[in-house]
Design a protein around this motif. Structure first.
Motif, PDB file in Angstrom:
ATOM      1  N   MET A   1     -34.716   0.162  -5.593  1.00  0.00           N
ATOM      2  CA  MET A   1     -35.711   0.857  -4.754  1.00  0.00           C
ATOM      3  C   MET A   1     -35.348   2.331  -4.686  1.00  0.00           C
ATOM      4  SD  MET A   1     -36.731   0.101  -0.785  1.00  0.00           S
ATOM      5  CE  MET A   1     -37.980   1.093   0.020  1.00  0.00           C
ATOM      6  N   GLY A   2     -36.335   3.205  -4.837  1.00  0.00           N
ATOM      7  CA  GLY A   2     -36.079   4.636  -4.839  1.00  0.00           C
ATOM      8  C   GLY A   2     -35.850   5.163  -3.442  1.00  0.00           C
ATOM      9  N   LEU A   3     -35.322   6.377  -3.401  1.00  0.00           N
ATOM     10  CA  LEU A   3     -35.119   7.062  -2.127  1.00  0.00           C
ATOM     11  C   LEU A   3     -36.032   8.271  -2.075  1.00  0.00           C
ATOM     12  CD1 LEU A   3     -31.244   7.066  -1.820  1.00  0.00           C
ATOM     13  CD2 LEU A   3     -32.829   5.872  -0.346  1.00  0.00           C
ATOM     14  N   PHE A   4     -36.682   8.487  -0.928  1.00  0.00           N
ATOM     15  CA  PHE A   4     -37.525   9.663  -0.815  1.00  0.00           C
ATOM     16  C   PHE A   4     -36.682  10.922  -0.857  1.00  0.00           C
ATOM     17  CE2 PHE A   4     -40.551   6.601   0.901  1.00  0.00           C
ATOM     18  CZ  PHE A   4     -41.708   7.008   0.239  1.00  0.00           C
ATOM     19  N   ASN A   5     -37.157  11.890  -1.619  1.00  0.00           N
ATOM     20  CA  ASN A   5     -36.528  13.202  -1.627  1.00  0.00           C
ATOM     21  C   ASN A   5     -36.666  13.800  -0.230  1.00  0.00           C
ATOM     22  OD1 ASN A   5     -35.761  15.806  -2.029  1.00  0.00           O
ATOM     23  ND2 ASN A   5     -37.450  16.361  -3.374  1.00  0.00           N
ATOM     24  N   ARG A   6     -35.593  14.250   0.373  1.00  0.00           N
ATOM     25  CA  ARG A   6     -35.630  14.736   1.749  1.00  0.00           C
ATOM     26  C   ARG A   6     -36.494  15.979   1.898  1.00  0.00           C
ATOM     27  NH1 ARG A   6     -31.658  16.785   3.522  1.00  0.00           N
ATOM     28  NH2 ARG A   6     -31.768  16.302   5.725  1.00  0.00           N
ATOM     29  N   ARG A   7     -36.687  16.711   0.810  1.00  0.00           N
ATOM     30  CA  ARG A   7     -37.561  17.873   0.913  1.00  0.00           C
ATOM     31  C   ARG A   7     -39.011  17.450   1.177  1.00  0.00           C
ATOM     32  NH1 ARG A   7     -36.073  20.694  -4.601  1.00  0.00           N
ATOM     33  NH2 ARG A   7     -36.044  18.498  -5.145  1.00  0.00           N
ATOM     34  N   GLY A   8     -39.289  16.172   0.968  1.00  0.00           N
ATOM     35  CA  GLY A   8     -40.638  15.679   1.200  1.00  0.00           C
ATOM     36  C   GLY A   8     -40.975  15.494   2.665  1.00  0.00           C
ATOM     37  N   ARG A   9     -39.962  15.512   3.549  1.00  0.00           N
ATOM     38  CA  ARG A   9     -40.226  15.342   4.975  1.00  0.00           C
ATOM     39  C   ARG A   9     -40.986  16.558   5.501  1.00  0.00           C
ATOM     40  NH1 ARG A   9     -34.375  13.119   7.194  1.00  0.00           N
ATOM     41  NH2 ARG A   9     -34.235  11.323   5.803  1.00  0.00           N
ATOM     42  N   GLY A  10     -42.202  16.313   5.879  1.00  0.00           N
ATOM     43  CA  GLY A  10     -43.006  17.401   6.398  1.00  0.00           C
ATOM     44  C   GLY A  10     -43.587  18.281   5.307  1.00  0.00           C
ATOM     45  N   GLY A  11     -43.370  17.948   4.035  1.00  0.00           N
ATOM     46  CA  GLY A  11     -43.891  18.742   2.937  1.00  0.00           C
ATOM     47  C   GLY A  11     -44.746  17.899   2.013  1.00  0.00           C
ATOM     48  N   THR A  12     -44.949  18.405   0.806  1.00  0.00           N
ATOM     49  CA  THR A  12     -45.826  17.706  -0.133  1.00  0.00           C
ATOM     50  C   THR A  12     -45.057  16.993  -1.232  1.00  0.00           C
ATOM     51  OG1 THR A  12     -46.016  19.725  -1.467  1.00  0.00           O
ATOM     52  CG2 THR A  12     -47.661  19.382   0.268  1.00  0.00           C
ATOM     53  N   ALA A  21     -30.733   4.363 -11.995  1.00  0.00           N
ATOM     54  CA  ALA A  21     -31.018   5.108 -13.221  1.00  0.00           C
ATOM     55  C   ALA A  21     -30.037   6.254 -13.428  1.00  0.00           C
ATOM     56  CB  ALA A  21     -32.444   5.641 -13.182  1.00  0.00           C
ATOM     57  N   TYR A  22     -29.408   6.689 -12.337  1.00  0.00           N
ATOM     58  CA  TYR A  22     -28.453   7.798 -12.417  1.00  0.00           C
ATOM     59  C   TYR A  22     -27.011   7.335 -12.225  1.00  0.00           C
ATOM     60  CZ  TYR A  22     -32.530  10.823 -12.170  1.00  0.00           C
ATOM     61  OH  TYR A  22     -33.729  11.448 -12.426  1.00  0.00           O
ATOM     62  N   GLY A  23     -26.815   6.053 -12.105  1.00  0.00           N
ATOM     63  CA  GLY A  23     -25.454   5.531 -11.924  1.00  0.00           C
ATOM     64  C   GLY A  23     -24.922   5.675 -10.525  1.00  0.00           C
ATOM     65  N   TYR A  24     -25.812   5.859  -9.543  1.00  0.00           N
ATOM     66  CA  TYR A  24     -25.385   5.985  -8.148  1.00  0.00           C
ATOM     67  C   TYR A  24     -25.258   4.616  -7.485  1.00  0.00           C
ATOM     68  CZ  TYR A  24     -26.825  10.948  -8.308  1.00  0.00           C
ATOM     69  OH  TYR A  24     -26.969  12.285  -8.602  1.00  0.00           O
ATOM     70  N   VAL A  25     -24.427   4.560  -6.471  1.00  0.00           N
ATOM     71  CA  VAL A  25     -24.367   3.368  -5.624  1.00  0.00           C
ATOM     72  C   VAL A  25     -25.642   3.332  -4.788  1.00  0.00           C
ATOM     73  CG1 VAL A  25     -23.137   2.228  -3.741  1.00  0.00           C
ATOM     74  CG2 VAL A  25     -21.853   3.409  -5.536  1.00  0.00           C
ATOM     75  N   PRO A  26     -26.360   2.223  -4.754  1.00  0.00           N
ATOM     76  CA  PRO A  26     -27.612   2.173  -3.986  1.00  0.00           C
ATOM     77  C   PRO A  26     -27.370   2.247  -2.487  1.00  0.00           C
ATOM     78  CG  PRO A  26     -27.077   0.011  -4.861  1.00  0.00           C
ATOM     79  CD  PRO A  26     -26.109   0.969  -5.480  1.00  0.00           C
ATOM     80  N   GLU A  27     -28.405   2.635  -1.774  1.00  0.00           N
ATOM     81  CA  GLU A  27     -28.299   2.838  -0.326  1.00  0.00           C
ATOM     82  C   GLU A  27     -27.800   1.587   0.393  1.00  0.00           C
ATOM     83  OE1 GLU A  27     -31.120   4.350   3.398  1.00  0.00           O
ATOM     84  OE2 GLU A  27     -31.960   4.150   1.381  1.00  0.00           O
ATOM     85  N   ALA A  28     -28.256   0.422  -0.046  1.00  0.00           N
ATOM     86  CA  ALA A  28     -27.900  -0.814   0.646  1.00  0.00           C
ATOM     87  C   ALA A  28     -26.419  -1.131   0.553  1.00  0.00           C
ATOM     88  CB  ALA A  28     -28.719  -1.982   0.089  1.00  0.00           C
ATOM     89  N   ARG A  29     -25.727  -0.544  -0.427  1.00  0.00           N
ATOM     90  CA  ARG A  29     -24.307  -0.838  -0.608  1.00  0.00           C
ATOM     91  C   ARG A  29     -23.401   0.288  -0.125  1.00  0.00           C
ATOM     92  NH1 ARG A  29     -24.043  -1.677  -6.665  1.00  0.00           N
ATOM     93  NH2 ARG A  29     -21.828  -1.313  -6.255  1.00  0.00           N
ATOM     94  N   MET A  30     -23.969   1.300   0.510  1.00  0.00           N
ATOM     95  CA  MET A  30     -23.164   2.406   1.019  1.00  0.00           C
ATOM     96  C   MET A  30     -22.381   1.974   2.250  1.00  0.00           C
ATOM     97  SD  MET A  30     -23.555   5.116  -0.886  1.00  0.00           S
ATOM     98  CE  MET A  30     -22.768   6.249   0.250  1.00  0.00           C
ATOM     99  N   ARG A  31     -21.163   2.514   2.382  1.00  0.00           N
ATOM    100  CA  ARG A  31     -20.319   2.238   3.539  1.00  0.00           C
ATOM    101  C   ARG A  31     -20.192   3.500   4.384  1.00  0.00           C
ATOM    102  NH1 ARG A  31     -15.055  -1.386   2.513  1.00  0.00           N
ATOM    103  NH2 ARG A  31     -15.092  -1.088   4.778  1.00  0.00           N
ATOM    104  N   ALA A  32     -20.606   3.390   5.637  1.00  0.00           N
ATOM    105  CA  ALA A  32     -20.525   4.526   6.552  1.00  0.00           C
ATOM    106  C   ALA A  32     -19.280   4.481   7.422  1.00  0.00           C
ATOM    107  CB  ALA A  32     -21.771   4.576   7.432  1.00  0.00           C
TER     108      ALA A  32
END
Length: 341
Positions: A1-12, A21-32
């Motif tokens: 599942m993709g992540l919204f670009n934060r610049r899109g908040r309140g913008g276009t 696709a970029y080899g990142y750890v997905p949001e669901a598997r992040m440890r805070a």
């Protein structure tokens, strides 16, 4: 599942990226809950939960005396003991001259004192809170002195004393004395330097000039890989950023920040890659390199960080995972927009 670009908040711009696709750890598997891998924490946390102080003491004896690993563990154990110190009291009863136990006790006193005071503005703290705060903090120097008597060469009691000195409102000359003793025992310590630059901040007992002098002197004297460049980056971000959005954007892309970030990248590259504090520098680099327009370098730090976001600056936000993943997406999309340069 993709992540919204934060610049899109309140913008276009509401484009998304697929982390896989970029080899990142997905949001669901992040440890805070952690800044990075923490094998020592995996050892000590279960021992604390079980109240197994003998095995905990034995493990600490295997950690080098002058090491950021040890200083980080003593800090963590102090935080744990501030919530429940039954295991620590048993440890101290069995070995009252243990430097490790005494340092953990000192750290716990500081944590308990600040819990009583609260993080509210000083004007809103009650007399009862102030009395409890200082009552506990006044114990810290004596506890640290006992540890110093046991092993005068050990820097850990001096590091434990740093935060106590902050709360006890030590004068600049008193703190300089502490710093001389500490730096003689643990030169270029990340933990000690980070605590000291906080003392010299204008909001505490220094000024912009004294703080900057301390940080720049410490960074200049430190060998590559000490990671002290993080204090400079954090200092610039927290104390020198302008208030206006346009001015902040210019500052983040300006020469002073660019030099600080380049030094930070070199510092991280020269460090032992298992250094317990390396992830903390990488988190700052990832965030600030993006703001500086250095998108590929920001992405490199995100790759090195992996699936962890339990560190500043992400911790300042209500949802550290979303903030981390949002900036990561921003850096990636900006890199794409720039033709992958």
């Amino acid at each position: 599942m993709g992540l919204f670009n934060r610049r899109g908040r309140g913008g276009t711009d509401t484009r998304t990226i697929d982390p896989a696709a970029y080899g990142y750890v997905p949001e669901a598997r992040m440890r805070a809950d952690r800044a990075g891998p923490a094998p020592d924490v995996d050892v000590v946390d279960p021992l604390v939960a079980a109240g197994n102080w003998p095995q905990l003491a034995g493990f600490l004896r295997t950690v080098p005396m002058v090491s950021e690993r040890r200083f980080a563990l003593l800090t963590r154990l102090g935080n744990a003991a501030a919530k429940d110190d039954a295991w620590l009291r048993r440890w101290l009863a069995a070995d009252p001259r243990s430097v490790d136990a005494l340092c953990v006790y000192a750290e716990s006193l500081v944590n308990r004192a600040w819990a009583i005071r609260s993080s509210d503005w000083a004007k809103n703290v009650t007399q009862e809170q102030w009395a409890g705060f200082f009552r506990l903090l006044r114990e810290v120097p004596d506890v640290c002195a006992a540890a110093m008597d046991t092993n005068p060469a050990d820097p850990a009691p001096w590091i434990a004393l740093q935060t106590g000195a902050l709360g006890l409102q030590w004068s600049n000359d008193e703190y300089r004395m502490l710093w001389r003793e500490l730096s003689a025992r643990a030169p270029h310590s990340f933990t000690a330097t980070h605590r000291a630059w906080n003392y010299w901040r204008p909001r505490w007992y220094g000024s912009l000039e004294l703080m900057e002098e301390f940080v720049e002197t410490a960074v200049a004297a430190a060998p590559p890989g000490s990671l002290l460049t993080m204090s400079r980056i954090q200092m610039l971000h927290e104390e020198f950023r302008p208030d206006g959005d346009d001015e902040r954007a210019a500052f983040n892309r300006g020469e002073r920040m660019q030099r600080a970030l380049s030094a930070g990248i070199a510092d991280a590259a020269a460090a032992d890659q298992s250094h317990v504090k390396l992830p903390f520098l990488r988190h700052w680099l990832a965030a600030k390199l993006y703001r500086a327009g250095r998108y590929r370098e920001s992405m490199n730090q995100f790759y090195a960080i992996g699936g962890f976001c339990g560190a500043e600056p992400w911790e300042w936000f209500d949802d550290p995972v979303r903030e981390f993943c949002g900036i990561r997406a921003d850096a990636t999309l900006a890199w794409e927009d720039a033709g992958r340069r």
